[in-house]
Write an enzyme that holds these catalytic residues in place. Structure first.
Site, PDB file in Angstrom:
ATOM      1  N   GLU A  25       0.470  99.866 -15.884  1.00  0.00           N
ATOM      2  CA  GLU A  25       0.419  99.461 -14.544  1.00  0.00           C
ATOM      3  C   GLU A  25       1.842  99.465 -14.089  1.00  0.00           C
ATOM      4  O   GLU A  25       2.747  99.377 -14.676  1.00  0.00           O
ATOM      5  CB  GLU A  25      -0.092  97.963 -14.487  1.00  0.00           C
ATOM      6  CG  GLU A  25      -0.112  97.517 -12.953  1.00  0.00           C
ATOM      7  CD  GLU A  25      -0.821  96.004 -13.007  1.00  0.00           C
ATOM      8  OE1 GLU A  25      -0.781  95.555 -11.716  1.00  0.00           O
ATOM      9  OE2 GLU A  25      -1.050  95.675 -14.160  1.00  0.00           O
ATOM     10  N   ASN A 172     -10.109  96.155  -8.525  1.00  0.00           N
ATOM     11  CA  ASN A 172      -9.770  95.393  -9.788  1.00  0.00           C
ATOM     12  C   ASN A 172      -9.533  94.120  -9.423  1.00  0.00           C
ATOM     13  O   ASN A 172      -8.936  93.492  -8.431  1.00  0.00           O
ATOM     14  CB  ASN A 172      -8.261  96.064 -10.325  1.00  0.00           C
ATOM     15  CG  ASN A 172      -7.621  95.037 -11.153  1.00  0.00           C
ATOM     16  OD1 ASN A 172      -7.816  95.301 -12.527  1.00  0.00           O
ATOM     17  ND2 ASN A 172      -6.707  94.289 -10.904  1.00  0.00           N
ATOM     18  N   GLU A 173     -10.055  93.251 -10.303  1.00  0.00           N
ATOM     19  CA  GLU A 173     -10.149  91.722 -10.243  1.00  0.00           C
ATOM     20  C   GLU A 173     -10.342  91.327  -8.783  1.00  0.00           C
ATOM     21  O   GLU A 173      -9.668  90.463  -8.358  1.00  0.00           O
ATOM     22  CB  GLU A 173      -8.945  91.182 -10.828  1.00  0.00           C
ATOM     23  CG  GLU A 173      -8.579  91.519 -12.475  1.00  0.00           C
ATOM     24  CD  GLU A 173      -7.359  90.667 -12.937  1.00  0.00           C
ATOM     25  OE1 GLU A 173      -6.685  90.167 -12.138  1.00  0.00           O
ATOM     26  OE2 GLU A 173      -7.399  90.740 -14.165  1.00  0.00           O
ATOM     27  N   TYR A 248      -7.547  87.732 -21.838  1.00  0.00           N
ATOM     28  CA  TYR A 248      -6.538  87.647 -22.340  1.00  0.00           C
ATOM     29  C   TYR A 248      -6.277  86.439 -23.056  1.00  0.00           C
ATOM     30  O   TYR A 248      -6.987  85.238 -22.869  1.00  0.00           O
ATOM     31  CB  TYR A 248      -5.239  87.384 -21.649  1.00  0.00           C
ATOM     32  CG  TYR A 248      -4.830  88.550 -20.562  1.00  0.00           C
ATOM     33  CD1 TYR A 248      -4.291  89.583 -21.117  1.00  0.00           C
ATOM     34  CD2 TYR A 248      -5.538  88.867 -19.298  1.00  0.00           C
ATOM     35  CE1 TYR A 248      -3.856  90.938 -20.569  1.00  0.00           C
ATOM     36  CE2 TYR A 248      -5.064  90.169 -18.558  1.00  0.00           C
ATOM     37  CZ  TYR A 248      -4.630  90.941 -19.228  1.00  0.00           C
ATOM     38  OH  TYR A 248      -4.353  92.246 -18.296  1.00  0.00           O
ATOM     39  N   GLU A 304      -8.863  95.466 -19.599  1.00  0.00           N
ATOM     40  CA  GLU A 304      -7.655  94.726 -19.823  1.00  0.00           C
ATOM     41  C   GLU A 304      -7.960  93.452 -20.871  1.00  0.00           C
ATOM     42  O   GLU A 304      -8.857  92.729 -20.917  1.00  0.00           O
ATOM     43  CB  GLU A 304      -7.293  93.844 -18.780  1.00  0.00           C
ATOM     44  CG  GLU A 304      -6.704  94.694 -17.457  1.00  0.00           C
ATOM     45  CD  GLU A 304      -6.100  94.115 -16.396  1.00  0.00           C
ATOM     46  OE1 GLU A 304      -5.440  93.043 -16.607  1.00  0.00           O
ATOM     47  OE2 GLU A 304      -5.997  94.470 -15.221  1.00  0.00           O
ATOM     48  N   GLN A 353      -0.036  95.932 -22.152  1.00  0.00           N
ATOM     49  CA  GLN A 353      -0.175  97.137 -21.840  1.00  0.00           C
ATOM     50  C   GLN A 353       0.495  98.042 -22.583  1.00  0.00           C
ATOM     51  O   GLN A 353       1.005  97.731 -23.564  1.00  0.00           O
ATOM     52  CB  GLN A 353       0.432  97.007 -20.250  1.00  0.00           C
ATOM     53  CG  GLN A 353      -0.441  96.514 -19.195  1.00  0.00           C
ATOM     54  CD  GLN A 353       0.263  96.545 -17.742  1.00  0.00           C
ATOM     55  OE1 GLN A 353       1.158  97.148 -17.560  1.00  0.00           O
ATOM     56  NE2 GLN A 353      -0.281  95.847 -16.834  1.00  0.00           N
TER      57      GLN A 353
END
Length: 500
Positions: A25, A172-173, A248, A304, A353
């Site tokens: 990103e 995204n999101e 996460y 992710e 990432q």
């Protein structure tokens, strides 16, 4: 003695190589300084891409790279990143640090990076602040081989042939930074936008990825699928090839997070417990997907995942730079074993990432580069890519002093390569206890074993002064038996055995 059974005759599903994918990103020093330094840099590069980073990533066989975000994707306008570099529009990266984004790394640079890596492409489109026309014209610019305004513009900018877009994310999101949408609203927008992500080449299908849920938001999954499948014939189900999931591991919670390097035994097991939770997330979101897609034609795309700590002291909080220890190696090994075990549904995953951000596989500092413990896990797990998952089971026990954060002492997954080689990967989650493993391998006479291991004390890391403190070492402690093999897996370790 701990007993394990492997049945190489029971092939369960193919482990898609894309499960070992990565994510880049426009965030902190991931792209700039980490991957891209520009053609005029004193750091050795090819067309602006750091040679040392590219070579390191090629070793772990990066199969697919997601770009340009993340939250950045839904404020990214692709035309700002094409044409002469010095004439490109500058913008403020409002999501990550408020720094100036000069757009010197854009569409052409991304495809050049993927060419050097030899990997597939996964581009995230802007649904949050972009238009259907903008998204449609980007697809045309990248993939159309005929006469059109966008293909002519691509040629004018120096690339006559179209590129291949393997995967395309429709936002995204969008439940958060991508527009704070309700699931039914997003799902209707998804249906509309994806219509104009056309396959200009009949021999190349762009796989369309729908924005899925954060963590355990099962309602999002239910409502998005219900809306997407409403008034849709069986033949039209092809407009969705994948549904994403983001998860996460925050050791101390989303607000506090916790240090990447200073942690005690409780935090160790707490972190690994949250990594193990990925299994429940996949099972429960997968059960909802099964209601609409029982044949599992739609892949779960965990694009992710990884650890998220408080950023390193003295660094920009918006850059999300963190160190990487044996704790992260265990999180990676546990998670990849889970993905392998669910490879009937999980078709792609992207570690967050790739360089200098969150659970990175590589860290850079000027001309220096180090491979993290997580990098080495990807290195020894790469043999699972496109292999066949086979049935395996192992006796486990719960460990950890606090019952709430206990974890299984061992995790494993096993695959068989096309040439018949068996690949076993295993993690030992215990800080201090090794385990003797007696393995039965059904209907196979093992004649040779080759092993490699990553093991150190729990705080061990690689630094720019000690870049090889944690690395892959040969593992010779395996004995062939009448029924299979026997070995002892050390504490705090990630192991790969190749059996022939």
């Amino acid at each position: 003695m701990t007993r394990m059974v492997i049945d190489p005759n029971r092939k369960l599903s193919r482990i898609s190589r894309e499960i070992y994918g990565h994510f880049s990103e426009h965030l902190g020093r991931c792209i700039y300084e980490g991957i891209y330094v520009g053609k005029d840099s004193s750091i050795e590069n090819v067309n602006g891409m750091r040679s040392d980073v590219v070579e390191a990533l090629k070793r772990i066989r990066v199969p697919v790279l997601r770009w340009p975000g993340g939250c950045f994707a839904d404020e990214y306008h692709w035309m700002d990143g094409i044409g002469p570099v010095d004439a490109r529009k500058k913008m403020i990266n409002t999501n990550w640090g408020g720094v100036v984004e000069d757009n010197s790394f854009g569409t052409h640079e991304y495809f050049e990076l993927c060419r050097q890596l030899g990997c597939e492409t996964y581009i995230n489109g802007n649904l949050g602040s972009g238009t259907i026309r903008e998204m449609s014209e980007w697809i045309e610019y990248m993939t159309f081989d005929g006469v059109s305004p966008m293909s002519e513009l691509r040629k004018k900018n120096g690339h006559s042939d179209p590129w291949r877009v393997d995967f395309f994310g429709i936002g995204n999101e969008n439940w958060g930074c991508g527009g704070n949408m309700n699931p039914d609203y997003y799902a209707n927008e998804y249906r509309r936008y994806q219509t104009f992500v056309r396959d200009y080449n009949s021999k190349q299908h762009i796989q369309r990825i729908c924005c899925g849920a954060p963590h355990e938001d099962y309602d999002w999954t239910k409502e998005v699928l219900a809306t997407c499948f409403r008034r849709t014939s069986e033949e039209q189900h092809g407009f969705m090839d994948g549904l994403s999931l983001h998860y996460y591991v925050y050791p101390e919670g989303i607000e506090i997070k916790g240090s990447s390097t200073e942690f005690d035994e409780k935090s160790w097991y707490k972190t690994l417990n949250k990594a193990v939770y990925m299994d429940e997330l996949i099972r429960r979101h997968g059960a909802i997907m099964d209601e609409y897609d029982p044949e599992k034609k739609i892949g779960m795309i965990v694009d992710e995942w990884g650890t998220w700590y408080t950023c390193e002291p003295g660094t920009n909080p918006g850059f999300l730079y963190q160190q990487n220890t044996m704790r992260d190696a265990l999180v990676a090994g546990i998670t990849l074993n889970i993905f392998n075990k669910h490879s009937d549904r999980v078709k792609m995953a992207n570690l967050a990432q790739i360089v200098n951000v969150l659970q990175a596989v590589i860290l850079t500092e000027g001309e220096k580069m180090i491979k993290t413990p997580t990098y080495h896990v990807f290195d020894i797990y790469k043999y699972h890519q496109d292999a066949e998952l086979v049935e395996s089971s192992i006796e486990t026990k719960q460990i950890g002093e606090e019952e709430e954060w206990q974890v299984p002492n061992l995790t494993e997954s096993v695959s068989v390569a096309p040439d018949g080689t068996i690949h076993l990967t295993m993690t030992n989650l215990s800080i201090g206890e090794s385990y003797d493993i007696e393995t039965t391998i059904v209907d196979r006479n093992i004649t040779s074993v080759k092993g490699e291991i990553i093991t150190e004390e729990m705080h061990a890391m690689n630094t720019f002064d000690m870049p090889d403190h944690v690395t892959v070492e040969a593992f010779d402690g395996t004995w062939i038996t009448e029924k299979g093999i026997r070995f002892t897996i050390p504490a705090c370790s990630v192991l790969h055995l190749e059996l022939r």
